[in-house]
Design an enzyme around this catalytic site. Sequence first.
Site, PDB file in Angstrom:
ATOM      1  N   HIS A  18       0.831  -1.210   0.000  1.00 24.03           N
ATOM      2  CA  HIS A  18       0.000   0.000   0.000  1.00 24.03           C
ATOM      3  C   HIS A  18       0.874   1.273   0.000  1.00 24.03           C
ATOM      4  CE1 HIS A  18      -3.303  -2.702   0.564  1.00 24.03           C
ATOM      5  NE2 HIS A  18      -2.948  -3.014   1.783  1.00 24.03           N
ATOM      6  N   ASP A  21      -4.927  -8.556  -2.912  1.00 28.22           N
ATOM      7  CA  ASP A  21      -5.195  -8.317  -1.497  1.00 28.22           C
ATOM      8  C   ASP A  21      -6.470  -8.992  -0.969  1.00 28.22           C
ATOM      9  OD1 ASP A  21      -5.124  -7.301   1.039  1.00 28.22           O
ATOM     10  OD2 ASP A  21      -5.077  -5.194   0.494  1.00 28.22           O
TER      11      ASP A  21
HETATM   12 ZN   LIG Z   1      -3.211  -6.936   2.944  1.00 25.81          ZN
END
Ligand SMILES: [Zn+2]
Length: 467
Positions: A281, A332
């Site tokens: 991220h 994810d």
């Molecule tokens: Zn993650």
Amino acid sequence: MNAAALVAPVRALWAEDALLPGGWAREVLLRWDAAGHIAQVEAGVPAPAGVARAAGPLLPGMPNLHSHAFQRALAGLTELRGPAPDSFWGWRQRMYAFANRITPESLEAIAVWLYLEMLEAGYTSVCEFHYLHHAEGGKPYADDATLSLALLRAARRVGIGMTLLPVLYQRSGFGAPPAPEQARFILGTDSLLALLQRLAPVAHAQGAALGLAPHSLRAVPPESLQAGVAGLHALLPQAPVHIHMAEQTREVQECLAWSGLTPVQWLLDHAPVDARWCLVHATHMTAEEHAGAARSGAVAGLCPSTEANLGDGIFDLPQWLAHGGRWGLGSDSHICVNAAEELMLLEYGQRLQRRERNVLGSGAQPQVATAMMLQAVAGGAQAAGRPIAGLSAGQQADFVVLDAAHTALCGLPADSALAGHVFASHRSSAVHAVWVAGQQRVLPHGHALRASARAAFIRARRQLLQA
Ligand SMILES: [Zn+2]
């Protein structure tokens, strides 16, 4: 195609167009060896007799650098609003409740289906950020490797490449003891290193790699981070280290309150961050953090559909690239399992933010889809710690053949056909065939295990919802 043709060791493919690390090439002959590694890539050669012709443009297989497999069965169950504005933190509570029902059998069924979906959507390997270690309620299994082995088995069954990253998770927040709903995730640093040793021969036997995932700065105290990374690299010197970083602004504020530093800055100051690291991220970074993290050689692990789904924010990719930063793609939470759609969302987020078009193209590579795919393959391979960096000698023979007859691609030159695949072909994938380590895993009608894997996934999800 008869069964004999599928198992014959051809070990070569010719394509009219192929996306090589340096860009598009015409009339490409790809050869690989019995171990599944590319032996030779030749451009500008006519199709030799006896070698199969690709049905469309040949692409490198896309590494998926961030996965929590069990969350695929949660997709669709959290898209409802309560009385208060919803956020990542509300989603996380729902995810915890779901995680606590997972069994070894359900995890394997979900992962088999998910990895099959990945293959059919152009991903040829996956980095599994695996934090479910214990049984329901936090009771240890007789073997700490029980759920890790279920994931390795799932990858082997469908034929996807894997980097398994067991997670270090010890706190519920900066300096706070773990919460009861996190009991399945908690493992001491020594136990985690012992788990890696236990998994090493199994992973090696199937060509998988191992690494370590300190979950986040909020979940791992500094001394465990230091000991975990040092222990990993004593055992496996080149192994990747993945960590969730600065995904949410609340996490940034909590880190500031705890240490006086923002998370990425804290990490750069206190850990030996280098090209083996993947910062997953890294959405919320200052200008100094962009420069410092890019300079370290670490890969930014971008997960556009999940980051959009969870309301994280938008990674400043142009700023990252300006510092020479590397990046790759992850799916994810698996709200979306499609490499092309992730690329589209990544570019669209940048366009919406900047009110520009074609943000991720460059002078060297003006075709946006081509530029993004080459960067994501290179960064994904680095984060995976495996030789899967595209169509060149020595890399694994992981590749995707697009369907030149697909409506979105038909009649277009190869670079525009890839743009059609990324920006215009969704919900009717133009992926025609997928190969991993020189073995064809996805045929024009899908993966061989599709029907049974789908049924097992639906059965497992139904049982989890009734539990
Ligand atoms: Zn993650």
